[in-house]
Design an enzyme around this catalytic site. Structure first.
Site, mmCIF file in Angstrom:
data_model
loop_
_atom_site.group_PDB
_atom_site.id
_atom_site.type_symbol
_atom_site.label_atom_id
_atom_site.label_comp_id
_atom_site.label_asym_id
_atom_site.label_seq_id
_atom_site.Cartn_x
_atom_site.Cartn_y
_atom_site.Cartn_z
ATOM 1 C CE1 TYR A 75 21.326 -15.310 -28.877
ATOM 2 C CE2 TYR A 75 23.201 -16.790 -28.617
ATOM 3 C CZ TYR A 75 21.969 -16.323 -28.185
ATOM 4 O OH TYR A 75 21.382 -16.874 -27.058
ATOM 5 C CB SER B 237 24.196 -17.569 -24.933
ATOM 6 O OG SER B 237 24.321 -18.663 -25.820
#
Ligand SMILES: NC(=O)c1ccc[n+]([C@@H]2O[C@H](COP(=O)([O-])OP(=O)(O)OC[C@H]3O[C@@H](n4cnc5c(N)ncnc54)[C@H](OP(=O)(O)O)[C@@H]3O)[C@@H](O)[C@H]2O)c1
Length: 228
Positions: A149, A136
């Site tokens: 995350y 990401s």
């Protein structure tokens, strides 16, 4: 038609679901998994054989092992895409419940390792194949309220680059930032402003040719889907 055999985790919705359609359209054979049995049945019904869709929770190492054995019994795999992941409900780290934090680690980090544990030995033995672990922007930068995350995606980057150092010639491991795409996951953290980002289908039309083009020369490179 490329005729590759591709494994994709997390195919019930979002980027995984959109990749399935594009890989099939490109002539690949797909083995996909997710937990949602209804979505898995719908995929099998839509795409038929030789594609296969199985209910597999990547957190369960034994279930992943059995799935990998069945998939590999049908033939060697050219590309494994570790796409399945969770994001936390946005909150400062100290307010994230222990269970939610653990779930992210279990799926995003341990789940990725479970899949690699059972698909990589065949690639290593054949000295051929590519694994792509979805990272990401938040695997390379940080923002408030997504610390769990970020922790998992930075872990995916480190895990993948260390793995790349271990692989024999002919096999590649790549951490991939897909870009920012309007999916359920993005809506969890961006809310309504997710509207301004491409759909998963638009994204997959760019991403899948890029994924199919990866090879041994990309081993260890931290990549981003071009144009995203
Ligand atoms: N969307 C973005 O903008 C964006 C940006 C950067 C990175 N990413 C990364 O791209 C990937 C896909 O994201 P997305 O936006 O498509 O997310 P999403 O819409 O939330 O979809 C996640 C997928 O993962 C599956 N999954 C979750 N837990 C699983 C488990 N334990 N076992 C098997 N499958 C599981 C879900 O299926 P079930 O619930 O049916 O199991 C679902 O199919 C993720 O790795 C994400 O971190 C996305």
């Amino acid at each position: 038609m490329d005729g590759k055999r591709i494994v994709v985790t997390g195919v019930s919705r979002g980027l995984g679901r959109a990749m399935v359609a594009e890989f099939v359209a490109a002539g690949s054979t797909v083995a996909g998994c997710a937990r949602n049995a209804k979505a898995i049945a719908a995929l099998q019904n839509e795409f038929g054989t030789p594609h296969r869709f199985d209910v597999v929770d990547v957190r369960d190492n034994d279930v992943v092992a059995a799935w990998a054995a069945e998939v590999l019994a049908e033939g060697p795999v050219d590309l494994v895409v570790n796409n399945a992941a969770l994001i936390n409900e946005t909150a400062p780290l100290w307010e994230v419940p222990c269970r939610e934090f653990n779930d992210l680690i279990d799926v995003n980090v341990k789940g990725t390792a479970n899949v690699l544990r059972h698909f990589l030995p065949d690639m290593v033995a054949r000295q051929s194949g590519v694994v792509v672990n979805f990272s990401s922007g938040w695997g390379r930068s940080t923002s408030p309220e997504v610390a769990p995350y970020c922790a998992t995606k930075w872990a995916v980057e480190g895990l993948t680059r260390a793995l790349a150092d271990e692989l024999p010639p002919g096999v590649a491991a790549v951490p991939l930032n897909p870009g920012i795409i309007d999916t359920d996951m993005l809506r969890t953290c961006f809310g309504g402003s997710a509207d301004g980002y491409p759909t998963a289908e638009t994204w997959a039309r760019r991403a899948v040719p890029f994924l199919l083009g990866l090879g041994p020369e990309d081993n260890g490179q931290a990549l981003t889907v071009p144009g995203m």
